[in-house]
Design a protein around this motif. Structure first.
Motif, short mmCIF file in Angstrom:
data_model
loop_
_atom_site.label_atom_id
_atom_site.label_comp_id
_atom_site.label_asym_id
_atom_site.label_seq_id
_atom_site.Cartn_x
_atom_site.Cartn_y
_atom_site.Cartn_z
N LEU A 246 0.83 -1.20 0.00
CA LEU A 246 0.00 0.00 0.00
C LEU A 246 0.87 1.26 0.00
O LEU A 246 1.82 1.37 0.78
CB LEU A 246 -0.92 0.01 1.23
CG LEU A 246 -1.86 1.20 1.36
CD1 LEU A 246 -2.92 1.17 0.26
CD2 LEU A 246 -2.52 1.19 2.73
N ILE A 247 0.53 2.19 -0.87
CA ILE A 247 1.22 3.48 -0.92
C ILE A 247 0.69 4.32 0.23
O ILE A 247 -0.51 4.39 0.46
CB ILE A 247 0.95 4.17 -2.27
CG1 ILE A 247 1.48 3.32 -3.42
CG2 ILE A 247 1.56 5.57 -2.30
CD1 ILE A 247 1.04 3.79 -4.79
N SER A 248 1.58 4.97 0.96
CA SER A 248 1.16 5.80 2.09
C SER A 248 0.26 6.94 1.60
O SER A 248 0.34 7.35 0.43
CB SER A 248 2.37 6.37 2.83
OG SER A 248 3.00 7.35 2.03
N GLU A 249 -0.54 7.46 2.51
CA GLU A 249 -1.45 8.55 2.15
C GLU A 249 -0.66 9.78 1.68
O GLU A 249 -1.05 10.43 0.69
CB GLU A 249 -2.35 8.93 3.33
CG GLU A 249 -3.40 7.88 3.63
CD GLU A 249 -4.32 8.28 4.77
OE1 GLU A 249 -4.75 9.44 4.81
OE2 GLU A 249 -4.61 7.41 5.60
N ASP A 250 0.41 10.10 2.35
CA ASP A 250 1.22 11.27 1.97
C ASP A 250 1.81 11.10 0.57
O ASP A 250 1.82 12.04 -0.23
CB ASP A 250 2.35 11.51 2.97
CG ASP A 250 1.83 11.97 4.32
OD1 ASP A 250 0.70 12.50 4.37
OD2 ASP A 250 2.55 11.82 5.32
N MET B 214 0.59 9.18 -1.73
CA MET B 214 -0.54 9.18 -2.67
C MET B 214 -0.92 10.63 -3.01
O MET B 214 -1.22 10.94 -4.17
CB MET B 214 -1.74 8.44 -2.08
CG MET B 214 -2.89 8.29 -3.04
SD MET B 214 -2.50 7.36 -4.55
CE MET B 214 -2.42 5.72 -3.93
N VAL B 215 -0.88 11.51 -2.02
CA VAL B 215 -1.16 12.93 -2.27
C VAL B 215 -0.15 13.48 -3.27
O VAL B 215 -0.51 14.17 -4.23
CB VAL B 215 -1.14 13.74 -0.95
CG1 VAL B 215 -1.13 15.24 -1.22
CG2 VAL B 215 -2.32 13.37 -0.07
N GLU B 216 1.13 13.17 -3.06
CA GLU B 216 2.18 13.64 -3.96
C GLU B 216 1.97 13.12 -5.38
O GLU B 216 2.12 13.86 -6.35
CB GLU B 216 3.56 13.22 -3.45
CG GLU B 216 3.98 13.87 -2.15
CD GLU B 216 4.09 15.37 -2.25
OE1 GLU B 216 4.62 15.89 -3.26
OE2 GLU B 216 3.64 16.05 -1.30
N ILE B 217 1.64 11.84 -5.49
CA ILE B 217 1.45 11.22 -6.80
C ILE B 217 0.26 11.86 -7.51
O ILE B 217 0.36 12.25 -8.69
CB ILE B 217 1.25 9.70 -6.67
CG1 ILE B 217 2.54 9.04 -6.18
CG2 ILE B 217 0.80 9.09 -7.99
CD1 ILE B 217 2.38 7.61 -5.74
N GLN C 232 0.57 -1.47 -8.22
CA GLN C 232 0.60 -0.98 -6.84
C GLN C 232 -0.23 0.30 -6.72
O GLN C 232 -0.98 0.47 -5.76
CB GLN C 232 2.05 -0.71 -6.42
CG GLN C 232 2.18 -0.25 -4.99
CD GLN C 232 3.62 0.05 -4.59
OE1 GLN C 232 4.53 0.00 -5.42
NE2 GLN C 232 3.82 0.37 -3.33
N PHE C 233 -0.12 1.16 -7.70
CA PHE C 233 -0.89 2.40 -7.71
C PHE C 233 -2.39 2.11 -7.77
O PHE C 233 -3.17 2.64 -6.98
CB PHE C 233 -0.46 3.27 -8.88
CG PHE C 233 -1.25 4.54 -9.03
CD1 PHE C 233 -1.11 5.57 -8.12
CD2 PHE C 233 -2.14 4.70 -10.08
CE1 PHE C 233 -1.83 6.74 -8.25
CE2 PHE C 233 -2.87 5.86 -10.21
CZ PHE C 233 -2.72 6.88 -9.30
#
Length: 157
Positions: free
Chosen positions: A27-31, A33-36, A75-76
């Motif tokens: 899982l990609i972290s929330e932070d 994910m915001v950056e992405i 993953q995304f």
């Protein structure tokens, strides 16, 4: 906004196939994910204005994600699916992206306005309007001294 809407539609379609609320291992972290999502939104907006440049720099979103964030498209997608299953968490991520976009926009606008003001001041000075310089006690500036010297030389001839 198109990317966000596309991602929401993707998530809805994905969730219709397989409603799995299980947290993915990678899982990609929330932070992150915001950056992405922020980057993807910027890329999407830039495509409208600078399509050729963007296509030269970022030929493939999958490669971009892999190179910059060291993540794969699976993953995304899994992370988007997971976060979208919790509407509050997903809304929080989207709000952070929007806040970051707004603050970036405001920063860019401030820089543009400062540059315009500087250019306007230089144009006024070149036209001989040094009123602002005198008011602000900038009479020691090289530009002001040069203008004053030119006026004195012209008066003496």
């Amino acid at each position: 906004m198109r990317i966000i809407l596309t991602l929401i539609i993707l998530v809805i379609v994905q969730s219709c196939k397989d409603f799995n609320n299980k947290k993915p291992e990678n899982l990609i972290s929330e932070d992150k994910m915001v950056e992405i999502l922020f980057d993807l939104e910027i890329i999407n907006a830039a495509r409208g204005d600078n399509k050729k440049i963007i296509e030269e720099k970022i030929s493939n979103i999958n490669n971009y994600l892999q190179n910059k964030y060291k993540i794969g498209i699976d993953q995304f997608e899994n992370s988007i699916s997971y976060y979208s299953s919790d509407i509050l968490k997903y809304s929080s991520i989207i709000q952070e992206v929007e806040q970051k976009l707004d603050s970036t926009k405001n920063l860019i606008e401030k820089k543009i306005n400062a540059k315009r003001n500087r250019q306007d001041s230089l144009i006024n000075i070149s036209k001989g309007d040094t009123g602002d310089l005198k008011k602000n006690n900038y009479t020691s500036s090289p530009i002001y001294r040069e203008k004053k010297l030119r006026k004195n030389v012209q008066k003496s001839h």
